[in-house]
Design an enzyme around this catalytic site. Structure first.
Site, PDB file in Angstrom:
ATOM      1  N   GLY A 141      46.242  50.422  38.489  1.00 48.30           N
ATOM      2  CA  GLY A 141      45.068  49.747  37.954  1.00 48.30           C
ATOM      3  C   GLY A 141      43.915  50.692  37.685  1.00 48.30           C
ATOM      4  O   GLY A 141      43.102  50.466  36.790  1.00 48.30           O
ATOM      5  N   GLU A 144      44.636  52.190  34.392  1.00 49.65           N
ATOM      6  CA  GLU A 144      44.411  51.155  33.386  1.00 49.65           C
ATOM      7  C   GLU A 144      42.923  50.937  33.131  1.00 49.65           C
ATOM      8  O   GLU A 144      42.492  50.772  31.978  1.00 49.65           O
ATOM      9  CB  GLU A 144      45.079  49.854  33.828  1.00 49.65           C
TER      10      GLU A 144
END
Length: 290
Positions: A141, A144
């Protein structure tokens, strides 16, 4: 969205580790203490600096932090005095991944019905340019989130990767899509299917980041770029970002047509008249953002 560490965060700035205290001390202008998991400062004219602040977990991402981040980004986006936004973490980690403790016991029906992590991509809806200053780990994450930024700068010891495959899942906040667009299908597929990581030099060579700086200079250099961007006409900057992002989703002809329409629209602004007049008169432009 793999996390290497998980814990609760500190709520007192005095408890921050040295790296976060360094950021706080160096960029303390207009500090806001409205949040538990992030810090928000105004380090330079026209720039908002958002620092992820879960030091013990290496800034592992979880819903409360994401909600605070979204709020800070929307506040900056609607603030006429802000022209660019910088997101960073600590020198040890930008964000080591998602907090596995939050999702470990969730079921399919639960994540599907609740549309889990749907709001983790709100950064992509921000009109103003976002720059990511990535030191240390940017995994799952965290990687991302960095890829949602418009520009990524890396510290010399930055590490990128999408190691979700090691947990029996795949990236869920854009990793399979954005990484492929940024570094190409073969390289992205290798990283995602093997769980391998990417160092700063590889990330630069593959086009994932724009530049590499020493860890202690990274945030400062990123703020310098953000300040330069914020000094330009705000409408033109936002139109350029919009045109670039639109072009990534459509074919070349549609992208060119959209670009031209935005180009035409800027001739209705004060900043276009000011910028061109200043050029002819050989003087600095005085943009007003309208």
């Amino acid at each position: 969205m793999l996390s290497m560490f998980r814990c609760t965060c500190h709520k007192s700035l005095n408890q921050l580790p040295i790296t976060n205290r360094w950021n706080k001390a160096k960029f303390s202008t207009s500090s806001r203490s409205l949040y538990d998991h992030i810090l928000v400062n105004r380090p330079a004219k026209g720039v908002s600096l958002v620092t992820l602040n879960r030091p013990k977990s290496l800034n592992a991402l979880f819903t409360p932090l994401i909600l605070e981040l979204n709020d800070a980004l929307q506040s900056a986006d609607s603030d006429s005095s802000i022209g660019a936004i910088v997101i960073t973490g600590s020198e040890r980690a930008f964000a080591a991944g998602a907090d596995i403790k939050e999702m470990k016991d969730k079921t399919f029906s639960e994540v599907y019905e609740q549309n889990f992590i749907r709001n983790w991509s709100e950064a992509t809806r921000v009109k103003k340019p976002i720059l990511a200053a990535v030191n240390g780990y940017a995994l799952g994450g965290g990687c991302e989130l960095a890829m949602m930024a418009d520009i990524i700068y890396a510290g010399e010891k930055a590490v990128f990767g999408q190691p979700e495959i090691k947990l029996g899942i795949i990236p869920g906040a854009g990793g399979t899509q954005r990484l492929t667009r940024l570094i190409g299908k073969s390289r992205a597929t290798e990283l995602i299917l093997t769980g391998k990581t990417l160092n700063a030099e590889q990330a630069l060579a593959w086009g994932l980041v724009s530049a590499i700086y020493p860890p202690d200079k990274l945030v400062e250099e990123t703020i310098n770029t953000a300040t330069l961007i914020a000094s330009h006409g705000r409408l033109a900057v936002q139109a350029a970002k919009e045109s670039i992002n639109y072009g990534l989703q459509v074919g070349l002809e549609d992208g060119l047509l959209y670009e031209r329409k935005l180009f035409y629209s800027l001739f209705a602004t004060h900043d276009q008249k000011e910028g061109m007049s200043a050029f002819i008169e050989k003087r600095p432009s005085k943009f007003k953002g309208n």
